[in-house]
Design an enzyme around this catalytic site. Structure first.
Site, mmCIF file in Angstrom:
data_model
loop_
_atom_site.group_PDB
_atom_site.id
_atom_site.type_symbol
_atom_site.label_atom_id
_atom_site.label_comp_id
_atom_site.label_asym_id
_atom_site.label_seq_id
_atom_site.Cartn_x
_atom_site.Cartn_y
_atom_site.Cartn_z
ATOM 1 N N LEU A 1 -0.179 43.443 -31.961
ATOM 2 C CA LEU A 1 -0.529 44.050 -32.831
ATOM 3 C C LEU A 1 -1.358 44.389 -33.633
ATOM 4 O O LEU A 1 -1.774 46.027 -32.748
ATOM 5 C CB LEU A 1 -2.298 42.429 -32.438
ATOM 6 C CG LEU A 1 -3.312 42.761 -31.984
ATOM 7 C CD1 LEU A 1 -4.059 44.266 -32.534
ATOM 8 C CD2 LEU A 1 -3.747 41.971 -31.065
ATOM 9 N N GLY B 1 -1.462 58.095 -37.056
ATOM 10 C CA GLY B 1 -3.225 58.129 -35.976
ATOM 11 C C GLY B 1 -3.264 57.508 -35.500
ATOM 12 O O GLY B 1 -2.374 56.774 -35.110
ATOM 13 N N CYS C 1 -3.150 54.281 -30.591
ATOM 14 C CA CYS C 1 -1.644 53.605 -29.774
ATOM 15 C C CYS C 1 -0.517 55.084 -29.731
ATOM 16 O O CYS C 1 0.122 55.329 -29.109
ATOM 17 C CB CYS C 1 -1.284 52.343 -30.137
ATOM 18 S SG CYS C 1 -2.721 51.430 -30.091
HETATM 19 C C1 UGA Z 1 0.397 49.890 -33.959
HETATM 20 C C2 UGA Z 1 1.622 48.852 -33.927
HETATM 21 O O1 UGA Z 1 2.102 48.858 -35.117
HETATM 22 C C3 UGA Z 1 1.135 47.449 -33.397
HETATM 23 O O2 UGA Z 1 2.643 46.522 -33.296
HETATM 24 C C4 UGA Z 1 1.466 47.568 -31.698
HETATM 25 O O3 UGA Z 1 0.810 46.887 -31.557
HETATM 26 C C5 UGA Z 1 -0.479 48.952 -31.673
HETATM 27 O O4 UGA Z 1 -0.203 50.422 -32.316
HETATM 28 C C6 UGA Z 1 -1.212 49.087 -30.135
HETATM 29 O O5 UGA Z 1 0.304 49.794 -29.389
HETATM 30 O O6 UGA Z 1 -1.698 48.394 -30.141
HETATM 31 P P1 UGA Z 1 -1.459 50.260 -34.977
HETATM 32 O O7 UGA Z 1 -2.065 51.819 -34.490
HETATM 33 O O8 UGA Z 1 -3.437 49.760 -35.142
HETATM 34 O O9 UGA Z 1 -0.498 49.507 -34.962
HETATM 35 O O10 UGA Z 1 -0.969 50.542 -36.977
HETATM 36 P P2 UGA Z 1 -0.393 50.595 -37.377
HETATM 37 O O11 UGA Z 1 -0.812 49.762 -38.719
HETATM 38 O O12 UGA Z 1 1.066 50.850 -36.832
HETATM 39 O O13 UGA Z 1 -0.381 52.454 -38.586
HETATM 40 C C7 UGA Z 1 -0.440 52.951 -37.679
HETATM 41 C C8 UGA Z 1 -0.168 54.702 -37.906
HETATM 42 O O14 UGA Z 1 0.498 55.325 -38.584
HETATM 43 C C9 UGA Z 1 -0.951 54.652 -39.115
HETATM 44 O O15 UGA Z 1 -1.911 56.015 -39.008
HETATM 45 C C10 UGA Z 1 -0.698 54.815 -40.340
HETATM 46 O O16 UGA Z 1 -0.960 55.271 -41.518
HETATM 47 C C11 UGA Z 1 0.328 55.018 -40.270
HETATM 48 N N1 UGA Z 1 1.913 54.557 -40.699
HETATM 49 C C12 UGA Z 1 2.225 53.674 -40.717
HETATM 50 C C13 UGA Z 1 2.917 56.167 -41.909
HETATM 51 O O17 UGA Z 1 2.051 56.961 -41.821
HETATM 52 N N2 UGA Z 1 4.188 55.899 -42.418
HETATM 53 C C14 UGA Z 1 3.409 54.074 -42.719
HETATM 54 O O18 UGA Z 1 5.118 54.127 -43.028
HETATM 55 C C15 UGA Z 1 3.215 53.614 -41.654
#
Ligand code: UGA
Length: 427
Positions: free
Chosen positions: A151, A255, A258
């Site tokens: 998630l 960031g 995770c």
């Molecule tokens: C992430 C994973 O997406 C989940 O599947 C996983 O369960 C989770 O880590 C975990 O291990 O607990 P999360 O850290 O909540 O989830 O957030 P994301 O939506 O994945 O975004 C992570 C980072 O990547 C954010 O800083 C977001 O701004 C950045 N991001 C995301 C980008 O810079 N570009 C993108 O295209 C997507």
């Protein structure tokens, strides 16, 4: 089923509330007394859209306690959802997983299925099993399983209830039967693997997603130098179904609690297994470079930063969360402050948390207050609220009409037409 969840962080609490919503009786356990007291009173320790409503709705099926000993007695499935924070070396700190495992082993009086849901390095399941074997009373049986959680913060309930897949790592038919039964109400493919593979799937998935982000950010830098547009390039790449359109949003980098920690932990465990994974080091390096690139853009726009007032919109590592852990905003703001800039900031949710991390900042009530008298406006988190701003009004408040958009939320052409000096990422 009767479930005990140990650890009421993001994964533990959401899993607990969602399992209750699926009709199970759930006992949430945490050693933080204040957190448990608040939860008993219906007060959440985190902001997550929809969670309060789901917690209120499922109150009769949810119990909260600080005692593992009491908490696990009735449960047949115990999920370990405690934190696995990074050590200074980058390795995952598994000391809480260890202490919780010992407490489970010593407190159990009948069969338990112990499931690791926290993100852990491969072969943690083996360690849990060995530890339990040495501690449980003779004659008692147990199984260990791995059930990684995928998630995302901010979309956690939807992701839990509608996952792309459910991964179950088991070594007995009994454990497989219990977990497949538990997840029956959720319409998603269930992948049953051995425990090591399930553990690896989690680290590999997060590392792959982080790699995708750094890849598109590296391309964004090339776009800037070559006069191309990263959004068009990302669309062109993403239409290939083998690549897919998601996670190709260029910006100031990833960031959260995770990706940064899991990348390092995965690299460490791979190294220990004799398989150097230097690609992940590059992924981290590109991610760091995006924050520096952003600061360079601010300097390009304002020249000397000393005594300039910089307005910041967005502090959380992503929208719909108050989470500031490893948020790119922290490093960016500190770099700007080092150059002597004065910072005014606003975030719809993260300001109370940010106040403990970022000092010497004027926190504002809203985006327009941030813009008032500022030399430029920086977008660091793509909150919906910012996408709908009255840009003419923002312009009238700014000292000079400069916007540096670290998340590409605005269309460049439109911004130029409105009379802004506008910087995005990769376009
Ligand atoms: C992430 C994973 O997406 C989940 O599947 C996983 O369960 C989770 O880590 C975990 O291990 O607990 P999360 O850290 O909540 O989830 O957030 P994301 O939506 O994945 O975004 C992570 C980072 O990547 C954010 O800083 C977001 O701004 C950045 N991001 C995301 C980008 O810079 N570009 C993108 O295209 C997507």
């Amino acid at each position: 089923m009767k479930i005990a969840i140990i650890g009421t962080g993001h994964v533990g609490l959401i899993s607990g509330v969602c399992f209750a919503e699926l009709g199970n009786k759930v006992l949430c356990i945490d050693n933080d007394e204040e957190k448990i007291l608040n939860l008993k009173n219906g007060k959440l320790p985190i902001f997550e859209p929809g969670l309060q409503e789901l917690l209120d709705k499922n109150k009769p099926r949810l119990t909260f306690t600080t005692s593992i000993k009491e908490g696990i007695q009735e449960a047949n499935i115990i999920f370990i959802c405690v934190g696995t924070p990074p050590k200074p070396s980058g390795d995952a700190d598994l000391s809480t997983v260890e202490s919780v495992t010992i407490q489970i082993a010593k407190s159990m009086h009948d069969y338990k299925l112990v499931v690791e849901k926290s993100t852990v390095p491969v072969r943690t399941g083996v360690k849990i099993k060995q530890l339990m074997e040495g501690k449980v009373k003779s004659g008692l049986s147990f199984d260990v399983a791995s059930n990684p959680e995928f998630l995302r913060e901010g979309a956690a309930i939807y992701d839990f209830m509608h996952p792309d897949r459910i991964v179950i790592g088991v070594e007995t038919v009994r454990a497989k039967k219990i977990l497949t039964e538990l997840y029956k109400p959720i319409k998603a493919p269930i992948l049953v693997t051995d425990i090591e593979s399930a553990e690896l799937i989690k680290h590999a998935s997060n590392s792959f997603l982080a790699t995708k982000i750094s890849f598109i950010n590296a391309i964004a830098k090339i776009c800037e130098q070559a006069g191309a547009n990263i959004e068009q390039v990302a669309r062109g790449i993403g239409l290939d179904h083998r690549i897919g359109p998601e996670f190709l949003q260029a910006g100031i980098g990833f960031g959260g609690f995770c990706f940064p920690k899991d990348l390092r932990a995965f690299r460490k465990i791979a190294e220990k297994l004799g398989c150097e994974f230097s690609l992940l080091h590059e992924v981290e390096k590109i991610n760091e470079s995006m924050k520096k690139l952003f600061v360079t853009k601010v300097e390009e726009a304002l020249w000397n930063l000393s005594n300039k007032t910089i307005g910041i919109l967005g502090l959380a590592f992503k929208p719909d969360t108050e989470d500031m852990r490893y948020a790119p905003s922290i490093d960016i703001i500190q770099m700007l402050q080092k150059e002597g800039a004065k910072i005014r900031a606003y975030d719809p949710q993260a300001m109370p948390v940010a106040k403990n991390i970022l000092k010497d900042i004027e926190y504002c009530k809203g985006p327009y207050e941030v813009a008032e008298g500022a030399d430029c406006l920086c977008i660091l988190t793509e909150w919906e609220e910012f996408k709908g701003l009255d840009l003419d009004r923002i312009k009238s408040f700014l000292k000079s009409p400069v916007i540096i958009d670290g998340r590409n939320i605005f269309e460049k052409e439109k911004m130029l037409k409105l009379g802004f000096t506008y910087y995005g990422i990769g376009r």
